[in-house]
Structures are given as structure tokens and as C-alpha cells.
Design a protein around this motif. Structure first.
Motif, PDB file in Angstrom:
ATOM      1  N   LYS A  67      52.923 -15.505  56.731  1.00 24.45           N
ATOM      2  CA  LYS A  67      52.444 -16.874  56.516  1.00 24.45           C
ATOM      3  C   LYS A  67      52.091 -17.574  57.824  1.00 24.45           C
ATOM      4  O   LYS A  67      51.368 -18.583  57.820  1.00 24.45           O
ATOM      5  N   ASP A  68      52.589 -17.035  58.951  1.00 22.69           N
ATOM      6  CA  ASP A  68      52.265 -17.614  60.250  1.00 22.69           C
ATOM      7  C   ASP A  68      50.931 -17.117  60.792  1.00 22.69           C
ATOM      8  O   ASP A  68      50.520 -17.492  61.894  1.00 22.69           O
ATOM      9  N   GLY A  69      50.254 -16.276  59.998  1.00 22.46           N
ATOM     10  CA  GLY A  69      48.950 -15.777  60.414  1.00 22.46           C
ATOM     11  C   GLY A  69      49.015 -14.616  61.390  1.00 22.46           C
ATOM     12  O   GLY A  69      47.999 -14.140  61.872  1.00 22.46           O
ATOM     13  N   LYS A  70      50.228 -14.125  61.652  1.00 25.87           N
ATOM     14  CA  LYS A  70      50.415 -12.999  62.559  1.00 25.87           C
ATOM     15  C   LYS A  70      50.777 -11.758  61.743  1.00 25.87           C
ATOM     16  O   LYS A  70      51.157 -11.864  60.581  1.00 25.87           O
ATOM     17  N   PRO A  71      50.642 -10.556  62.345  1.00 30.29           N
ATOM     18  CA  PRO A  71      50.996  -9.337  61.602  1.00 30.29           C
ATOM     19  C   PRO A  71      52.369  -9.443  60.955  1.00 30.29           C
ATOM     20  O   PRO A  71      53.316  -9.946  61.555  1.00 30.29           O
ATOM     21  N   PHE A  72      52.466  -8.977  59.713  1.00 29.09           N
ATOM     22  CA  PHE A  72      53.671  -9.108  58.894  1.00 29.09           C
ATOM     23  C   PHE A  72      54.833  -8.347  59.535  1.00 29.09           C
ATOM     24  O   PHE A  72      54.757  -7.141  59.769  1.00 29.09           O
ATOM     25  N   LYS A  73      55.914  -9.060  59.822  1.00 28.56           N
ATOM     26  CA  LYS A  73      57.085  -8.477  60.483  1.00 28.56           C
ATOM     27  C   LYS A  73      58.360  -8.919  59.775  1.00 28.56           C
ATOM     28  O   LYS A  73      58.354  -9.823  58.939  1.00 28.56           O
ATOM     29  N   THR A  74      59.482  -8.293  60.164  1.00 32.30           N
ATOM     30  CA  THR A  74      60.780  -8.772  59.709  1.00 32.30           C
ATOM     31  C   THR A  74      61.101 -10.078  60.432  1.00 32.30           C
ATOM     32  O   THR A  74      60.433 -10.447  61.398  1.00 32.30           O
ATOM     33  N   ARG A  75      62.149 -10.774  59.988  1.00 25.59           N
ATOM     34  CA  ARG A  75      62.530 -12.035  60.635  1.00 25.59           C
ATOM     35  C   ARG A  75      62.874 -11.826  62.106  1.00 25.59           C
ATOM     36  O   ARG A  75      62.688 -12.710  62.930  1.00 25.59           O
ATOM     37  N   SER A  76      63.383 -10.631  62.419  1.00 24.88           N
ATOM     38  CA  SER A  76      63.746 -10.350  63.810  1.00 24.88           C
ATOM     39  C   SER A  76      62.571  -9.851  64.631  1.00 24.88           C
ATOM     40  O   SER A  76      62.699  -9.564  65.811  1.00 24.88           O
ATOM     41  N   GLY A  77      61.394  -9.758  63.974  1.00 19.18           N
ATOM     42  CA  GLY A  77      60.194  -9.336  64.691  1.00 19.18           C
ATOM     43  C   GLY A  77      59.921  -7.851  64.635  1.00 19.18           C
ATOM     44  O   GLY A  77      58.996  -7.350  65.277  1.00 19.18           O
ATOM     45  N   GLY A  78      60.714  -7.101  63.859  1.00 19.51           N
ATOM     46  CA  GLY A  78      60.524  -5.658  63.756  1.00 19.51           C
ATOM     47  C   GLY A  78      59.522  -5.271  62.674  1.00 19.51           C
ATOM     48  O   GLY A  78      59.059  -6.097  61.892  1.00 19.51           O
TER      49      GLY A  78
END
Length: 575
Positions: A375-386
Motif C-alpha cells: 500500500k506504500d507503493g513500494k515492492p511488497f515486503k514483510t513488516r520487517s522489510g523481508g
């Protein structure tokens, strides 16, 4: 039944009879608005220009040669030379009746091409993640549709199972086995790969052994090959569990990894040298392409063999194209992969053509796709950025669908409820992706994809069960229903037209690799049926209208189910 083709053939012949010469196209398209008829022929103006004639006058000459008395109620010339076609209710009713009685819904299924479809392509010793989703489900939908239309499809799972990293992985597998590890200890492939890399970076002896194992593996050492095969098998077993959960038709038999083409690579390089296409450059073998320029404006060099004798992805893809053409005897090869690989594939296949590895009539097509975004428009990641593991994504889908179905307070048995949860959860994830143009990025949104409103899997699945409930209420089998169809109003006319356009959309899906066209069609069909259902009473009306409308409803249900099946999405009889 392909209305577009039927009209195109008849209008083209009339255009030729009116003076047009080949090549000429009628360019028949579905009309955007009812006042312009059901279809429009848009090829008159181009043909008239070639003849040096006034387009409206040429259109009139075409109409004088055109006999659609059994198909259309009215033909009219519009604008600068369009021909609007208003289809006859009786003809539509007859076509719908035939489609209803046909196992293939009246669709011509005599395509006879042999087509290799390259999709999914996970890497050995790594778990599938969300980056593999689009290739896997878009490719599988196109495969299903190609087969439904009668083609022989060869699935090619181009697995990353070769390269220098395998020395490291074999050495670490050996280390684990010496420590009495079991296959179950390899279930977390991500941890396995991460720990192997850490050991390689921090243990000089281990690194030396890894480098030696690379050489041994590539020279065909039996021990290294057996360890390598074990890594491949463990990986593909995990992938298969994900494919099964996703309702994807790939099996382990479809694995055609990079290693398959390894024996062909020396000959590929030698052929390029012999033809003067490749040359030595600072120890590497390079093909310079005038069609691609580097930042200095010079022909771009594409390496096909490194200084150390190793080969590149380009070399493998050239060999793969040749293998698919000559060994698999295919007419067409379709590759579904990330848009970031576009230039790589263009270069590989340009070299393939220049080197004569495939004939001119062999079709090579690369179907790219955009990224899944958060939803932030960035590649879909886990909450921790993984990176999000695909298995974890599907687990979450099941959890969310369970809550959703529980809230509906359904009167389903436990087994029926579980089937609905599975169908809705997996269907929602797949449909959310498949309903977007593959060339665009899209935002992954749980709330939207699990909604029972809008162009979503739950809405489509409910639309199907809603029609099934009509037949359940009447105590009728929609597959056994017989009778006459009579179309007597605009809603029935509109529904009949849409049902008969199923084949047109399927042909577009396989031509352009665009499953979102099928999603849009099914969504529109469900909407048109809803309007028909509200305006045209079915069970409460008198015969023969009742049976006629039931037959229209039956074909709608069959079409929705078949369409969703081609998307790889399950339907349920009750929700």
C-alpha cells in the motif's frame, strides 16, 4: 461460436466483391454502445482509401454485396464509413441453444499448435516468494486456455538449478549430513542457503572445498551430481506443495532446469564463432549487437562465455530456444517473466535468430509483467522489510478468508465451509493479480481482494453459486435442461450476445498472454446477468419463457465456471 469471425469473413468477401483487393480486413469489433448496433465493421475507410473512393459510397457498395439476412435485422452506414450491425434475436437464440448443448460451450477447440510455455521458474535451495506468484499464475492461466482451445502445451519450469553457487550448497549439504541432519532439517531452504553462504564467507577450507565441488559437478562427478540432485528434489517437492495449494497445473515432470541445456552450451558458442557473430574480447567470448547501443553509442557486447569458461544466462536461453524448436518440435515458445528481463530476452533471441538456431517461422514471445506493490507503493515486503514467502502469503489468505466466511453465519457443513474458505482464499489472491493488466504494477490489498463487491474472486464465485441456487430451488439439473430459447427483450438480447463472446476473449488471452481480459469479461457477464435476473423473472414466469430463461441462466453458470477454471480458480456449489 465466434460472431466476430463469422461477420468478418462475410464482410471481407463483400468488400472484395465491391472492388477491394487483398490484403483487406473488415476489422469487425464489438460496438461500444447499443445505438451503434452489436458489432461494427471498421475496415471500410482503409479499403476505400486504397481504391481512391469515397468511404461512404464504398460502404454502400459493400452493403449491396452483403447478405446477412439470416444473421442481422439491420445494417447501417454510420459516420465516415462504419457499418453498424444489429444481430437478429432468432439467430442469437439458435447460437445460444447450440452452445448450451456443447461440451465446449460452442467454442471452436481445433487449434493444433504445439506450444512450450516457460513459467514459474523458482531457484533451487530457495523457497518460492511473492516474486514468483505472477509468472506462476499468469502462465498457468494461459496454459489452461491454450489447452482448452485444442493446442498441445508443453509446460517448461525453467528452474535455476545450475551455477557456481552449487559447489557451496553441495559442500554445506555434505556438512549437514555428516552432522546426522535429516531431510526435514532442510525444510527451511532460506535458512539453509543463508547458513551455507555464511559458512562460505567465514571458513576458508569450506570455501576451497566449495570451489572444487563446482569443478567436479560441472565435469559430471557422480558424488556431486547425486548431492545436487538431492537439493533439486527437496526444492521441487516444496514447490509442488505450493503449486498444489495454488491450484496450478505444474508438476515435477515439467521441470526443465538450466542444467538441461548445459551440454548444448559449447556448441552454441562454437556456432556463433564459426558464423563470425562471436569473437574473443579480453578473454571472454562476446557477440556485439548493432541493434543495441551502450552508453557511448557503440554496439552493445553480450557475453556468451566468461574468461573462466563459464556460460551466461544468454547462452542458456539460446540453447533453450533451439531445444524447444528442434527437440520438442514446438511451433511457438512463450516465456512469462519479470519485465526487468525484457532486454536480456530481446538480446538472447536476436542472437538466436542471427545464429540460425531456429527457423524464421518459429515464434518466440516474451510476456513480461510488473511488480506486486504494498500500500506504500513500494515492492511488497514483510513488516520487517523481508521477502514474503509464498507459503506464508497463502497461510494468511486462509486465515483471513476463515474470518470472512465465519462472519457470514453460513449454514454450511464443516467440509463445505472448508471448501469455501479454500476456494475464496486462494481464488482471491490469484484473481486480484490476474484481473490486472500484467504489464502494470499493482497494489496488493487484502481488503479489496476479499470483498464480495467489485471485480473480485469472492464476487465472481458468489455470482456462480447464486445461479446454481436458482436450479436447486427449482429442483432442476442445469446440465440436463432442454428446451427452446426465445429472446424477447433487450436484457435477454444483451445476455445472449455476451455469452457468445466467450470465444473471442479466449482468443485474445492466448494471443497476447492477457488473462485480465478474461477476468473483465467474466465480471461484465456477471453484471449483465444480474441486470437480466432483476428485469426478467425466471421461476415465477410462465412456460415456455421460464425454460428459455433457465437455459440462458444455465449457459451463464457454465461460462462463469469454465472461465474461472481457466483462471485456475475453484468454484463451489454453495456459499
Amino acid at each position: 461460436m465466434n460472431i466476430q469471425h463469422i461477420l468478418s469473413d462475410k464482410i471481407k468477401q463483400a468488400m472484395i466483391a465491391a472492388g477491394a483487393s487483398e490484403p483487406v480486413e473488415a476489422l469487425v469489433r464489438q460496438s461500444g454502445k447499443p445505438q451503434f448496433g452489436d458489432y461494427q465493421a471498421n475496415g471500410i475507410m482503409a479499403a476505400a482509401k486504397k481504391l481512391g473512393k469515397n468511404p461512404r459510397e464504398f460502404a454502400q457498395a459493400v452493403l449491396e454485396q452483403l447478405n446477412l439476412d439470416d444473421i442481422a435485422t439491420k445494417l447501417e452506414i454510420a459516420g465516415p464509413g462504419f457499418i453498424n450491425i444489429f444481430l437478429k434475436d432468432e439467430w442469437l437464440a439458435n447460437c445460444v441453444a447450440k452452445a448450451n448443448q456443447s461440451q465446449t460451450l460452442g467454442i471452436d477447440t481445433d487449434q493444433k499448435q504445439t506450444i512450450v510455455v516457460d513459467y514459474s521458474s523458482p531457484n533451487v535451495a530457495k523457497e518460492m516468494h511473492v516474486g514468483h506468484l505472477r509468472s506462476t499464475i499468469i502462465g498457468d492461466s494461459v496454459v489452461r486456455t491454450l489447452e482448452f482451445l485444442g493446442n498441445q502445451v508443453i509446460r517448461a519450469n525453467h528452474v535455476g538449478d545450475w551455477g557456481t553457487q552449487f559447489g557451496m550448497l553441495i559442500a554445506y549439504l555434505e556438512k549437514m549430513q555428516n552432522g546426522n541432519a535429516t531431510d526435514m532439517d532442510l525444510s527451511d531452504l532460506e535458512a539453509f542457503y543463508r547458513e551455507a553462504k555464511a559458512t562460505y564467507d567465514n571458513d576458508a577450507d569450506f570455501a576451497e572445498k566449495s570451489r572444487n565441488y563446482v569443478v567436479k559437478l560441472q565435469s559430471g562427478d557422480e558424488y556431486c551430481l547425486s548431492m545436487w540432485r538431492k537439493l533439486v528434489d527437496i526444492t521441487m517437492q516444496q514447490c509442488q506443495r505450493t503449486y498444489d495449494r495454488l491450484n496450478v497445473t505444474l508438476t515435477t515432470k515439467d521441470t526443465m532446469g538450466e542444467s538441461l541445456y548445459n551440454p548444448m552450451l559449447p556448441d552454441v558458442v562454437q556456432t556463433l564463432k564459426d558464423k563470425g557473430l562471436a569473437s574473443e574480447d579480453d578473454g571472454a567470448v562476446v557477440v556485439f549487437l548493432d541493434e543495441f547501443k551502450n552508453k557511448d553509442g557503440d554496439p552493445m557486447g553480450v557475453i556468451v562465455q566468461k574468461k573462466d569458461g563459464g556460460y551466461l544466462y544468454t547462452t542458456t536461453d539460446i540453447a533453450a530456444a533451439s531445444y524447444r524448436c528442434h527437440t520438442l518440435k514446438a511451433d511457438r515458445a512463450m516465456v512469462f517473466s519479470d519485465s526487468r528481463q525484457a532486454q536480456h530476452m530481446q538480446q538472447a533471441w536476436l542472437i538466436t535468430r542471427k545464429g540460425g538456431f531456429v527457423p524464421d517461422d518459429f515464434i518466440l514471445e516474451h510476456f513480461t509483467f510488473g511488480m506486486m506493490l504494498g500500500k506504500d507503493g513500494k515492492p511488497f515486503k514483510t513488516r520487517s522489510g523481508g521477502t514474503v514467502k509464498l507459503a506464508d502469503l497463502l497461510d494468511e489468505a486462509i486465515e483471513r478468508a476463515s474470518v470472512l466466511i465465519d462472519e457470514k453465519n453460513t449454514e454450511l457443513s464443516d467440509s463445505e465451509k472448508q471448501a469455501v474458505i479454500d476456494a475464496v482464499a486462494i481464488g482471491a489472491v490469484k484473481y486480484s493479480d490476474l484481473s490486472k493488466n500484467r504489464n502494470t504494477d499493482y497494489v496488493f490489498d487484502w481488503d479489496n481482494m476479499l470483498s464480495f463487491e467489485g471485480n473480485t474472486a469472492p464476487y465472481m464465485q458468489y455470482a456462480y453459486t447464486r445461479i446454481r441456487s436458482i436450479f436447486t430451488k427449482a429442483g432442476l439439473d442445469l446440465h440436463a435442461l432442454t428446451g427452446e430459447i426465445a429472446i424477447g427483450n433487450d436484457k435477454e438480447h444483451q445476455l445472449a450476445i455476451k455469452l457468445l463472446q466467450f470465444e473471442e476473449v479466449l482468443l485474445s488471452v492466448v494471443k497476447d498472454g492477457m488473462p485480465h481480459l478474461l477476468c473483465q469479461y467474466l465480471f461484465e457477464l456477471a453484471g449483465i446477468f444480474s441486470g437480466f435476473y432483476e428485469s426478467c423473472p425466471i421461476l415465477s414466469t410462465e412456460e415456455p419463457t421460464k425454460t428459455s430463461r433457465l437455459l440462458l441462466a444455465a449457459l451463464t453458470a457454465k461460462t462463469l465456471k469454465q472461465g474461472l477454471t481457466l483462471l485456475g480458480i475453484k468454484t463451489v456449489e454453495k456459499m
